[in-house]
Motif scaffolding. Structure first.
Motif, PDB file in Angstrom:
ATOM      1  N   LEU A 218     -28.703  77.303 103.375  1.00  0.00           N
ATOM      2  CA  LEU A 218     -28.312  77.872 105.316  1.00  0.00           C
ATOM      3  C   LEU A 218     -27.854  76.364 105.467  1.00  0.00           C
ATOM      4  CD1 LEU A 218     -31.020  80.844 105.554  1.00  0.00           C
ATOM      5  CD2 LEU A 218     -29.342  80.478 105.477  1.00  0.00           C
ATOM      6  N   SER A 219     -28.369  75.561 105.947  1.00  0.00           N
ATOM      7  CA  SER A 219     -28.130  74.275 106.152  1.00  0.00           C
ATOM      8  C   SER A 219     -27.126  74.117 105.806  1.00  0.00           C
ATOM      9  CB  SER A 219     -29.231  73.161 106.599  1.00  0.00           C
ATOM     10  OG  SER A 219     -29.307  72.672 104.813  1.00  0.00           O
ATOM     11  N   ALA A 220     -26.670  74.010 104.828  1.00  0.00           N
ATOM     12  CA  ALA A 220     -25.287  73.466 104.375  1.00  0.00           C
ATOM     13  C   ALA A 220     -24.024  74.470 104.803  1.00  0.00           C
ATOM     14  CB  ALA A 220     -25.163  73.522 102.982  1.00  0.00           C
ATOM     15  N   LEU A 221     -24.515  75.563 105.663  1.00  0.00           N
ATOM     16  CA  LEU A 221     -23.701  76.717 105.864  1.00  0.00           C
ATOM     17  C   LEU A 221     -23.149  76.376 107.138  1.00  0.00           C
ATOM     18  CD1 LEU A 221     -24.085  80.035 103.867  1.00  0.00           C
ATOM     19  CD2 LEU A 221     -22.697  78.698 103.713  1.00  0.00           C
ATOM     20  N   THR A 222     -24.367  76.292 108.487  1.00  0.00           N
ATOM     21  CA  THR A 222     -24.117  76.411 109.368  1.00  0.00           C
ATOM     22  C   THR A 222     -25.502  75.822 110.409  1.00  0.00           C
ATOM     23  OG1 THR A 222     -23.939  78.064 111.634  1.00  0.00           O
ATOM     24  CG2 THR A 222     -25.081  78.994 109.628  1.00  0.00           C
ATOM     25  N   ASP A 223     -25.319  75.036 111.932  1.00  0.00           N
ATOM     26  CA  ASP A 223     -26.955  75.112 112.852  1.00  0.00           C
ATOM     27  C   ASP A 223     -27.187  75.835 113.818  1.00  0.00           C
ATOM     28  OD1 ASP A 223     -25.148  73.567 113.910  1.00  0.00           O
ATOM     29  OD2 ASP A 223     -25.651  71.385 113.389  1.00  0.00           O
ATOM     30  N   ARG A 224     -25.897  77.094 113.928  1.00  0.00           N
ATOM     31  CA  ARG A 224     -25.843  77.239 115.110  1.00  0.00           C
ATOM     32  C   ARG A 224     -27.424  78.721 114.846  1.00  0.00           C
ATOM     33  NH1 ARG A 224     -19.099  79.151 115.584  1.00  0.00           N
ATOM     34  NH2 ARG A 224     -19.551  78.888 112.858  1.00  0.00           N
ATOM     35  N   PRO A 225     -27.216  78.727 116.584  1.00  0.00           N
ATOM     36  CA  PRO A 225     -28.119  80.357 116.497  1.00  0.00           C
ATOM     37  C   PRO A 225     -27.418  81.426 116.430  1.00  0.00           C
ATOM     38  CG  PRO A 225     -27.525  79.253 118.264  1.00  0.00           C
ATOM     39  CD  PRO A 225     -27.268  78.176 117.411  1.00  0.00           C
ATOM     40  N   ALA A 226     -27.894  82.420 116.014  1.00  0.00           N
ATOM     41  CA  ALA A 226     -27.458  83.647 115.588  1.00  0.00           C
ATOM     42  C   ALA A 226     -26.421  84.365 117.448  1.00  0.00           C
ATOM     43  CB  ALA A 226     -28.744  84.728 115.609  1.00  0.00           C
ATOM     44  N   PRO A 227     -25.141  84.937 117.267  1.00  0.00           N
ATOM     45  CA  PRO A 227     -24.674  85.482 118.651  1.00  0.00           C
ATOM     46  C   PRO A 227     -25.295  86.478 119.310  1.00  0.00           C
ATOM     47  CG  PRO A 227     -23.326  86.236 116.620  1.00  0.00           C
ATOM     48  CD  PRO A 227     -24.517  85.185 116.301  1.00  0.00           C
ATOM     49  N   ALA A 228     -25.014  85.786 120.568  1.00  0.00           N
ATOM     50  CA  ALA A 228     -25.727  87.161 121.861  1.00  0.00           C
ATOM     51  C   ALA A 228     -24.900  89.017 120.957  1.00  0.00           C
ATOM     52  CB  ALA A 228     -25.510  86.365 122.840  1.00  0.00           C
ATOM     53  N   ASP A 229     -25.479  89.340 121.594  1.00  0.00           N
ATOM     54  CA  ASP A 229     -25.546  91.183 121.687  1.00  0.00           C
ATOM     55  C   ASP A 229     -24.208  91.275 121.998  1.00  0.00           C
ATOM     56  OD1 ASP A 229     -27.478  93.724 120.858  1.00  0.00           O
ATOM     57  OD2 ASP A 229     -25.700  93.493 120.690  1.00  0.00           O
ATOM     58  N   THR A 230     -23.250  91.276 121.549  1.00  0.00           N
ATOM     59  CA  THR A 230     -22.428  92.090 122.394  1.00  0.00           C
ATOM     60  C   THR A 230     -22.058  93.443 122.963  1.00  0.00           C
ATOM     61  OG1 THR A 230     -20.861  92.263 120.411  1.00  0.00           O
ATOM     62  CG2 THR A 230     -20.689  90.161 122.004  1.00  0.00           C
ATOM     63  N   LEU A 231     -23.423  94.533 121.807  1.00  0.00           N
ATOM     64  CA  LEU A 231     -22.484  95.882 122.189  1.00  0.00           C
ATOM     65  C   LEU A 231     -22.915  96.260 123.559  1.00  0.00           C
ATOM     66  CD1 LEU A 231     -23.102  95.625 119.113  1.00  0.00           C
ATOM     67  CD2 LEU A 231     -24.417  98.057 118.741  1.00  0.00           C
ATOM     68  N   ARG A 232     -22.039  97.730 123.846  1.00  0.00           N
ATOM     69  CA  ARG A 232     -22.406  98.193 125.167  1.00  0.00           C
ATOM     70  C   ARG A 232     -23.578  98.692 125.037  1.00  0.00           C
ATOM     71  NH1 ARG A 232     -16.004  99.485 125.515  1.00  0.00           N
ATOM     72  NH2 ARG A 232     -16.442  99.357 123.461  1.00  0.00           N
ATOM     73  N   PRO A 233     -23.840  99.358 126.144  1.00  0.00           N
ATOM     74  CA  PRO A 233     -25.454  99.724 126.255  1.00  0.00           C
ATOM     75  C   PRO A 233     -25.454 101.396 125.777  1.00  0.00           C
ATOM     76  CG  PRO A 233     -24.702  98.840 128.190  1.00  0.00           C
ATOM     77  CD  PRO A 233     -24.149  98.562 127.617  1.00  0.00           C
ATOM     78  N   THR A 234     -24.487 101.737 125.681  1.00  0.00           N
ATOM     79  CA  THR A 234     -24.677 103.185 125.227  1.00  0.00           C
ATOM     80  C   THR A 234     -24.084 103.016 123.980  1.00  0.00           C
ATOM     81  OG1 THR A 234     -21.977 103.619 125.353  1.00  0.00           O
ATOM     82  CG2 THR A 234     -23.329 104.502 126.891  1.00  0.00           C
TER      83      THR A 234
END
Length: 247
Positions: A125-141
């Motif tokens: 995993l460290s060889a692939l990325t060190d970025r956190p998970a992206p923020a949720d972009t789904l709409r409330p519905t």
């Protein structure tokens, strides 16, 4: 065509990680998604992996990184067999969708799947990325619709009832959900049932009980749907081994 139950494939599990190894298979998958990060490796032959609507032709030595919840399918080309590993990892790290052609990373991946040790997975995993998970972009519905379907596998509410609950036209609800997730509500429900069934099979529940618990009307429907989304039978999946981590 070789029947699914005769395909040479195994499932190995440790807490937070699962490995599928499949050899010389021509079995195809329906488009689906996983809650975990997926990393696939092509060992023999070729495969076409379509993720978020974009096709990628993969060859031996290629890795493909598929973010959690990204709709995808990985299918043979021209009916030719291929062999591959697929690794599912529960992690907060979420690399972007990418095809990797690097002998060094491929070797690191093979080392990780050989033991499934926590240290080997961490190094991969460290060889692939060190970025956190992206923020949720789904709409409330869409989030509410996901929640309603996940928690009502036995008797899901109708789309008409859900649309009324959200004060939307049914067509708008379906279109919005597909824009946000890449899946129709019906496909998302089927995937949720299969993911629930996989969890119960890993826990050791009887296959006949799991089909009913997951919301399928009969064993034939359960078996057919499970195979169509996993290219493995429920029994093949249930007999996968859980191995302790002594590393």
């Amino acid at each position: 065509m070789t029947q699914t139950r005769n395909v040479n494939q195994t499932f190995l599990r440790k807490p937070g990680v699962e490995l599928r190894s499949t050899w010389q298979s021509t079995q195809a998958y329906k488009r689906h998604s996983h809650a975990q990060l997926s990393i696939g490796a092509i060992l023999e032959g070729q495969t076409c992996c379509t993720c978020n609507g974009e096709p990628f032709i993969l060859h031996p030595g290629d890795l493909i990184v598929i973010p959690a919840d990204a709709p995808h399918s990985c299918n043979p080309i021209a009916g030719q067999p291929r062999s591959y590993h697929m690794l599912w990892i529960e992690t907060d790290l979420q690399p972007t969708l990418q095809v990797i052609r690097s002998p060094a990373l491929f070797s690191k991946y093979l080392s990780a799947v050989e033991t499934l040790s926590a240290s080997a997975i961490e190094h991969l995993l460290s060889a692939l990325t060190d970025r956190p998970a992206p923020a949720d972009t789904l709409r409330p519905t869409s989030l509410a619709l996901q929640d309603a379907l996940r928690h009502s596998l036995l008797a899901p509410p109708s789309l008409d009832a859900l649309a009324q609950r959200f004060s939307l036209r049914k067509e708008t609800l379906i279109r919005t959900f597909k824009q946000d997730t890449g899946l129709t509500p019906g496909t998302f429900l089927a995937i949720s049932r299969i993911e629930f069934a996989k969890a119960r099979l890993r826990a050791g529940d009887d296959i006949a009980d799991v089909g009913y618990q997951s919301g399928f009307a009969d064993q034939s429907h359960f078996h057919k749907t499970f195979v169509s989304y996993t290219a493995a039978t429920p029994r093949q999946y249930a007999t996968g081994r859980s191995i302790s981590d002594n590393k």
